[in-house]
Design a protein around this motif. Structure first.
Motif, PDB file in Angstrom:
ATOM      1  N   CYS A 127       0.823  -1.209   0.000  1.00 11.65           N
ATOM      2  CA  CYS A 127       0.000   0.000   0.000  1.00 11.65           C
ATOM      3  C   CYS A 127       0.858   1.260   0.000  1.00 11.65           C
ATOM      4  O   CYS A 127       1.440   1.611   1.033  1.00 11.65           O
ATOM      5  CB  CYS A 127      -0.921  -0.014   1.216  1.00 11.65           C
ATOM      6  N   PRO A 128       0.938   1.977  -1.124  1.00 16.53           N
ATOM      7  CA  PRO A 128       1.720   3.219  -1.125  1.00 16.53           C
ATOM      8  C   PRO A 128       1.108   4.307  -0.256  1.00 16.53           C
ATOM      9  O   PRO A 128       1.827   5.184   0.227  1.00 16.53           O
ATOM     10  CB  PRO A 128       1.755   3.613  -2.604  1.00 16.53           C
ATOM     11  N   TYR A 129      -0.203   4.260  -0.031  1.00 17.43           N
ATOM     12  CA  TYR A 129      -0.803   5.240   0.875  1.00 17.43           C
ATOM     13  C   TYR A 129      -0.285   5.045   2.306  1.00 17.43           C
ATOM     14  O   TYR A 129      -0.201   5.997   3.081  1.00 17.43           O
ATOM     15  CB  TYR A 129      -2.329   5.111   0.869  1.00 17.43           C
ATOM     16  N   CYS A 130       0.039   3.801   2.644  1.00 16.96           N
ATOM     17  CA  CYS A 130       0.511   3.485   3.993  1.00 16.96           C
ATOM     18  C   CYS A 130       2.007   3.722   4.167  1.00 16.96           C
ATOM     19  O   CYS A 130       2.455   4.104   5.248  1.00 16.96           O
ATOM     20  CB  CYS A 130       0.190   2.028   4.323  1.00 16.96           C
ATOM     21  N   HIS A 131       2.802   3.477   3.124  1.00 18.82           N
ATOM     22  CA  HIS A 131       4.256   3.513   3.263  1.00 18.82           C
ATOM     23  C   HIS A 131       4.969   4.419   2.255  1.00 18.82           C
ATOM     24  O   HIS A 131       6.165   4.658   2.397  1.00 18.82           O
ATOM     25  CB  HIS A 131       4.826   2.095   3.111  1.00 18.82           C
ATOM     26  N   GLY A 132       4.248   4.905   1.245  1.00 18.27           N
ATOM     27  CA  GLY A 132       4.911   5.630   0.174  1.00 18.27           C
ATOM     28  C   GLY A 132       5.618   6.901   0.613  1.00 18.27           C
ATOM     29  O   GLY A 132       6.714   7.211   0.133  1.00 18.27           O
ATOM     30  N   TYR A 133       5.030   7.647   1.538  1.00 17.05           N
ATOM     31  CA  TYR A 133       5.618   8.924   1.942  1.00 17.05           C
ATOM     32  C   TYR A 133       7.006   8.734   2.549  1.00 17.05           C
ATOM     33  O   TYR A 133       7.903   9.567   2.358  1.00 17.05           O
ATOM     34  CB  TYR A 133       4.714   9.633   2.942  1.00 17.05           C
ATOM     35  N   GLU A 134       7.195   7.630   3.267  1.00 22.39           N
ATOM     36  CA  GLU A 134       8.487   7.367   3.900  1.00 22.39           C
ATOM     37  C   GLU A 134       9.579   7.080   2.869  1.00 22.39           C
ATOM     38  O   GLU A 134      10.774   7.149   3.198  1.00 22.39           O
ATOM     39  CB  GLU A 134       8.363   6.204   4.884  1.00 22.39           C
ATOM     40  N   PHE A 135       9.188   6.748   1.634  1.00 20.15           N
ATOM     41  CA  PHE A 135      10.164   6.479   0.575  1.00 20.15           C
ATOM     42  C   PHE A 135      10.028   7.486  -0.562  1.00 20.15           C
ATOM     43  O   PHE A 135      10.425   7.208  -1.699  1.00 20.15           O
ATOM     44  CB  PHE A 135       9.992   5.047   0.054  1.00 20.15           C
ATOM     45  N   ARG A 136       9.530   8.663  -0.249  1.00 20.74           N
ATOM     46  CA  ARG A 136       9.334   9.709  -1.267  1.00 20.74           C
ATOM     47  C   ARG A 136      10.686  10.094  -1.889  1.00 20.74           C
ATOM     48  O   ARG A 136      11.711  10.152  -1.213  1.00 20.74           O
ATOM     49  CB  ARG A 136       8.664  10.928  -0.642  1.00 20.74           C
ATOM     50  N   ASP A 137      10.625  10.329  -3.211  1.00 21.21           N
ATOM     51  CA  ASP A 137      11.779  10.798  -3.984  1.00 21.21           C
ATOM     52  C   ASP A 137      12.964   9.839  -3.957  1.00 21.21           C
ATOM     53  O   ASP A 137      14.101  10.243  -4.213  1.00 21.21           O
ATOM     54  CB  ASP A 137      12.230  12.184  -3.499  1.00 21.21           C
ATOM     55  N   ARG A 138      12.694   8.581  -3.678  1.00 17.09           N
ATOM     56  CA  ARG A 138      13.766   7.576  -3.704  1.00 17.09           C
ATOM     57  C   ARG A 138      13.487   6.582  -4.828  1.00 17.09           C
ATOM     58  O   ARG A 138      12.468   6.644  -5.504  1.00 17.09           O
ATOM     59  CB  ARG A 138      13.855   6.888  -2.338  1.00 17.09           C
ATOM     60  N   VAL A 152       2.270   4.934  -7.896  1.00 15.91           N
ATOM     61  CA  VAL A 152       3.495   5.050  -7.101  1.00 15.91           C
ATOM     62  C   VAL A 152       4.294   6.292  -7.489  1.00 15.91           C
ATOM     63  O   VAL A 152       4.993   6.881  -6.659  1.00 15.91           O
ATOM     64  CB  VAL A 152       4.338   3.769  -7.246  1.00 15.91           C
ATOM     65  N   ARG A 153       4.141   6.741  -8.734  1.00 13.19           N
ATOM     66  CA  ARG A 153       4.872   7.936  -9.170  1.00 13.19           C
ATOM     67  C   ARG A 153       4.394   9.212  -8.471  1.00 13.19           C
ATOM     68  O   ARG A 153       5.024  10.257  -8.615  1.00 13.19           O
ATOM     69  CB  ARG A 153       4.765   8.089 -10.693  1.00 13.19           C
ATOM     70  N   GLN A 154       3.319   9.143  -7.725  1.00  9.10           N
ATOM     71  CA  GLN A 154       2.943  10.294  -6.905  1.00  9.10           C
ATOM     72  C   GLN A 154       3.959  10.542  -5.792  1.00  9.10           C
ATOM     73  O   GLN A 154       4.072  11.656  -5.281  1.00  9.10           O
ATOM     74  CB  GLN A 154       1.560  10.080  -6.279  1.00  9.10           C
ATOM     75  N   TRP A 155       4.708   9.505  -5.424  1.00 11.90           N
ATOM     76  CA  TRP A 155       5.680   9.630  -4.337  1.00 11.90           C
ATOM     77  C   TRP A 155       7.121   9.737  -4.849  1.00 11.90           C
ATOM     78  O   TRP A 155       7.978  10.230  -4.134  1.00 11.90           O
ATOM     79  CB  TRP A 155       5.546   8.439  -3.390  1.00 11.90           C
ATOM     80  N   SER A 156       7.368   9.266  -6.065  1.00 10.11           N
ATOM     81  CA  SER A 156       8.725   9.329  -6.602  1.00 10.11           C
ATOM     82  C   SER A 156       8.681   9.274  -8.126  1.00 10.11           C
ATOM     83  O   SER A 156       7.863   8.542  -8.705  1.00 10.11           O
ATOM     84  CB  SER A 156       9.574   8.160  -6.083  1.00 10.11           C
TER      85      SER A 156
END
Length: 268
Positions: A127-138, A152-156
């Motif tokens: 779930c990117p809503y659950c964990h995506g922010y912690e891996f933003r721009d990586r 997923v490209r919303q976060w990176s």
């Protein structure tokens, strides 16, 4: 022991329902095997006022609140459920309890391949809503579902689609996906859409009907949590695979309200 409501499953949905019902002065038993779906994750997110809290801490505090209002919690495993004349019998490991109403909040299981299991809920997640922010721009790799790449490209912006994976290696604490035995794709996190299996065997044994979802058949409920079996309710991921923690908790509370009204109606 006889209870007005037996809740099978003590995650966010089950405990939220138990809190509502105990505050309504109902006799409630929560049966839980202490294996929540999000146990591998150190933090949960998108839960207003609890963002970043350990999911296990949420359950610990939830249990204390339920017990504070007189609810009982059994750390046990359900062995069987049967319909009785005026309710249901629930067989536990060493005793049988009865309830006038049943609520299943048993959740589901992420069927994660062995090669991913040790990192699941950490740097391998669904779930990117659950964990995506912690891996933003990586650097992220998406396994399987190509349609998930756009999400997923919303976060990176650095996202690679990987159709299949033969193995996972770790180099300098960074993941490396091994494809077809030779190609290697390093990534800071891997997004994998695991097959979802609801813990619904006792619901199905009682005759609960299912509906087809994009993630397979799940037990069908109405908007108040009622299944097709009178007196049997369901809330959370066992019936709604897309429900995040705060949604599952809300479903538990809403279903509890319906159960209380049901018991009032039956007694009048």
């Amino acid at each position: 022991m006889n209870y007005e409501v037996v809740i099978i499953g003590g995650g966010a949905a089950g405990l939220s329902a138990a809190l509502m019902l105990t505050r309504a002065r109902r006799s409630v038993l929560v049966v839980d095997g202490a294996e929540p779906r999000n146990k591998p994750a150190a933090h949960m997110h998108n839960f207003l006022s609890r963002d970043g809290q350990s999911p296990l801490d949420l359950l610990k505090h939830g249990r204390a609140e339920v017990e504070g209002y007189g609810g009982e919690i059994a750390n046990d495993t359900v062995r069987g459920v049967t319909k009785t004349g005026d309710g249901f019998a629930v067989e536990l490991s060493g005793r049988v309890v009865t309830g006038k109403r049943l609520l299943f909040a048993t959740g589901l299981v992420d069927e994660v391949p062995e090669i991913l299991r040790s990192r699941w809920g950490k740097d391998v997640f669904s779930c990117p809503y659950c964990h995506g922010y912690e891996f933003r721009d990586r650097k992220l790799a998406v396994f399987g579902e190509e349609m998930k790449v756009a999400l997923v490209r919303q976060w990176s912006a650095d996202v690679t689609h990987v159709p299949s994976v033969d193995g996972i290696e770790v180099e300098d604490d960074r993941l490396v996906a091994v494809i077809s035995g030779s190609e290697r794709i390093p990534a800071d996190a891997l997004v994998y859409s695991a097959q979802l299996t609801p813990r619904d065997e006792f619901l199905l044994a009682l005759g609960a009907e299912t509906s087809e979802t994009p993630m397979g058949p799940f037990v069908r409920t109405d908007d108040k949590g009622r299944t097709s079996v009178p007196g049997v309710y369901a809330a959370g991921n066992v019936t709604d695979p897309a429900a995040i923690v705060i949604v599952a908790a809300a479903q538990g509370a809403q279903t509890a309200g319906m159960i209380n009204v049901d018991l009032i109606t039956a007694a009048s």
